[in-house]
Design an enzyme around this catalytic site. Structure first.
Site, PDB file in Angstrom:
ATOM      1  N   THR A  59     -82.420 -45.509  52.069  1.00 38.39           N
ATOM      2  CA  THR A  59     -82.887 -44.278  52.742  1.00 38.39           C
ATOM      3  C   THR A  59     -83.662 -44.568  54.024  1.00 38.39           C
ATOM      4  OG1 THR A  59     -84.801 -44.316  51.262  1.00 38.39           O
ATOM      5  CG2 THR A  59     -83.033 -42.803  50.692  1.00 38.39           C
ATOM      6  N   GLY A  60     -84.597 -45.528  53.944  1.00 35.87           N
ATOM      7  CA  GLY A  60     -85.467 -45.803  55.103  1.00 35.87           C
ATOM      8  C   GLY A  60     -84.676 -46.347  56.281  1.00 35.87           C
TER       9      GLY A  60
HETATM   10  N1  LIG Z   1     -85.308 -37.869  46.540  1.00 32.99           N
HETATM   11  C1  LIG Z   1     -85.285 -37.543  47.838  1.00 32.99           C
HETATM   12  N2  LIG Z   1     -84.640 -36.400  48.235  1.00 32.99           N
HETATM   13  C2  LIG Z   1     -84.593 -36.054  49.530  1.00 32.99           C
HETATM   14  N3  LIG Z   1     -85.173 -36.770  50.526  1.00 32.99           N
HETATM   15  C3  LIG Z   1     -85.837 -37.908  50.205  1.00 32.99           C
HETATM   16  C4  LIG Z   1     -85.925 -38.350  48.846  1.00 32.99           C
HETATM   17  N4  LIG Z   1     -86.616 -39.529  48.831  1.00 32.99           N
HETATM   18  C5  LIG Z   1     -86.923 -39.810  50.116  1.00 32.99           C
HETATM   19  N5  LIG Z   1     -86.478 -38.827  50.953  1.00 32.99           N
HETATM   20  C6  LIG Z   1     -86.563 -38.801  52.421  1.00 32.99           C
HETATM   21  O1  LIG Z   1     -85.791 -39.920  52.868  1.00 32.99           O
HETATM   22  C7  LIG Z   1     -86.355 -40.467  54.038  1.00 32.99           C
HETATM   23  C8  LIG Z   1     -86.680 -41.945  53.811  1.00 32.99           C
HETATM   24  O2  LIG Z   1     -87.926 -41.992  53.141  1.00 32.99           O
HETATM   25  P1  LIG Z   1     -88.384 -43.069  52.102  1.00 32.99           P
HETATM   26  O3  LIG Z   1     -89.823 -42.756  51.837  1.00 32.99           O
HETATM   27  O4  LIG Z   1     -87.424 -43.081  50.935  1.00 32.99           O
HETATM   28  O5  LIG Z   1     -88.186 -44.365  52.955  1.00 32.99           O
HETATM   29  P2  LIG Z   1     -88.384 -45.837  52.525  1.00 32.99           P
HETATM   30  O6  LIG Z   1     -89.300 -45.918  51.359  1.00 32.99           O
HETATM   31  O7  LIG Z   1     -88.748 -46.579  53.760  1.00 32.99           O
HETATM   32  O8  LIG Z   1     -86.933 -46.258  52.075  1.00 32.99           O
HETATM   33  P3  LIG Z   1     -86.501 -47.698  51.490  1.00 32.99           P
HETATM   34  O9  LIG Z   1     -86.848 -47.634  50.034  1.00 32.99           O
HETATM   35  O10 LIG Z   1     -85.028 -47.701  51.766  1.00 32.99           O
HETATM   36  O11 LIG Z   1     -87.286 -48.737  52.226  1.00 32.99           O
HETATM   37  C9  LIG Z   1     -87.578 -39.604  54.343  1.00 32.99           C
HETATM   38  O12 LIG Z   1     -87.188 -38.594  55.263  1.00 32.99           O
HETATM   39  C10 LIG Z   1     -87.947 -39.023  52.992  1.00 32.99           C
HETATM   40  O13 LIG Z   1     -88.694 -37.837  53.094  1.00 32.99           O
END
Ligand SMILES: Nc1ncnc2c1ncn2[C@@H]1O[C@H](COP(=O)(O)OP(=O)(O)OP(=O)(O)O)[C@@H](O)[C@H]1O
Ligand SMILES: Cc1ncc(CO)c(N)n1
Length: 262
Positions: free
Chosen positions: A209-210
């Protein structure tokens, strides 16, 4: 003839194809841009975690970067896994000479808890890398590691944005995806505040996601959107990709980068 905008990712390889360089290039293609890559590290990784990681020599990172920038050119850059203090400093020096927006995703630890950045590199991220960023996109764990601010609510996200902005990025995007409730992200440049609220999808297949969000921001910046517009469009893309995330392997599957293609 269509010549797509050129976007560069400087990041690590995820052999499983859900995060890292692979997520970045898929996102860039899905958003109509030409993706290019500087590989900083290779990970052996799948739906269960990271089984191994090997960083490249700084010279290999510099050479890839020069090959791209000196001939093809870039309209936006995104950084991800940078592994070590030496690579963080190398990339920060290279970015200082680039005339294009830079999205810094200060990747620290993978979803499974594997370290992708040495703890000794945090200082270089704060002092060297963050000042080069047009937008820095930490999640709440990265905010805590970089600034000591522990966020539990939306007011805490404001404090986190101020603490990140103190290191010099033009904008901070604090990702609140790990807070309970609807996922909300705060974008701030110290004067303007933009809140991006998405619908939460209770899908455990959220690998990448990130990386996907940061690459989507870079792709939209390369297409000429301003920072708040690019973040809004990127948030819509990642939300759709999370909703369509699918199971692969025995653990956490990837988001679907091709969700708009059906
Ligand atoms: N279950 C979910 N449903 C919808 N949007 C989500 C969900 N989880 C995270 N997001 C969104 O996804 C985007 C990435 O956020 P997240 O906090 O998951 O990043 P991250 O922790 O850096 O990811 P990674 O685990 O890949 O390093 C953000 O816009 C967040 O708000
Ligand atoms: C190579 C790589 N970069 C970034 C992430 C995001 O956590 C990951 N899992 N793997």
């Amino acid at each position: 003839m269509r010549i797509p905008p050129r976007v560069l990712t400087v990041a690590g390889s995820d052999s499983g194809g859900g995060a890292g360089i692979q997520a970045d290039l898929k996102t860039m293609l899905a958003l109509g841009t030409h993706g290019m890559s500087v590989v900083t590290a290779v990970t052996a990784q799948n739906s269960l975690g990271v089984q191994g990681a090997w960083e490249l020599p700084a010279e290999a990172v510099r050479a890839q970067f020069r090959s791209i920038v000196d001939d093809i050119g870039v309209q936006a850059v995104k950084t991800g896994m940078l592994a070590s203090p030496e690579l963080v400093r190398t990339v920060a020096r290279l970015l200082a000479g680039v005339d294009a927006p830079v999205v810094v995703d200060p990747v620290g630890v993978s979803k499974h808890g594997d370290r992708l950045l040495a703890a000794e590199a945090l200082e270089s991220v704060r002092e060297r890398l963050l000042p080069t960023a047009t937008v820095a996109t930490p999640n709440l764990d990265e905010v805590a590691e970089l600034t000591g601010v522990k966020v539990t609510d939306e007011d805490g996200m404001r404090e986190a944005a101020r603490a990140i902005l103190a290191y010099g990025p033009r904008w901070a995007l604090i990702k609140g995806g790990h807070l309970p409730g609807a996922p909300v992200d705060l974008l701030s440049d110290g004067r303007e505040e933009h809140w991006f609220r998405g619908a939460r999808h209770d899908n455990r297949h959220t690998h990448g996601t990130g990386c996907t969000l940061a690459s989507a921001i870079a792709a939209h910046l390369a297409k000429g959107l301003d920072v708040p517009q690019a973040v809004g469009a990127a948030k819509a893309y990642v939300t759709g990709a999370i909703a369509a995330g699918f199971p692969l392997g025995a653990g956490i599957g990837p988001v679907d980068h091709a969700w708009q293609w059906g």
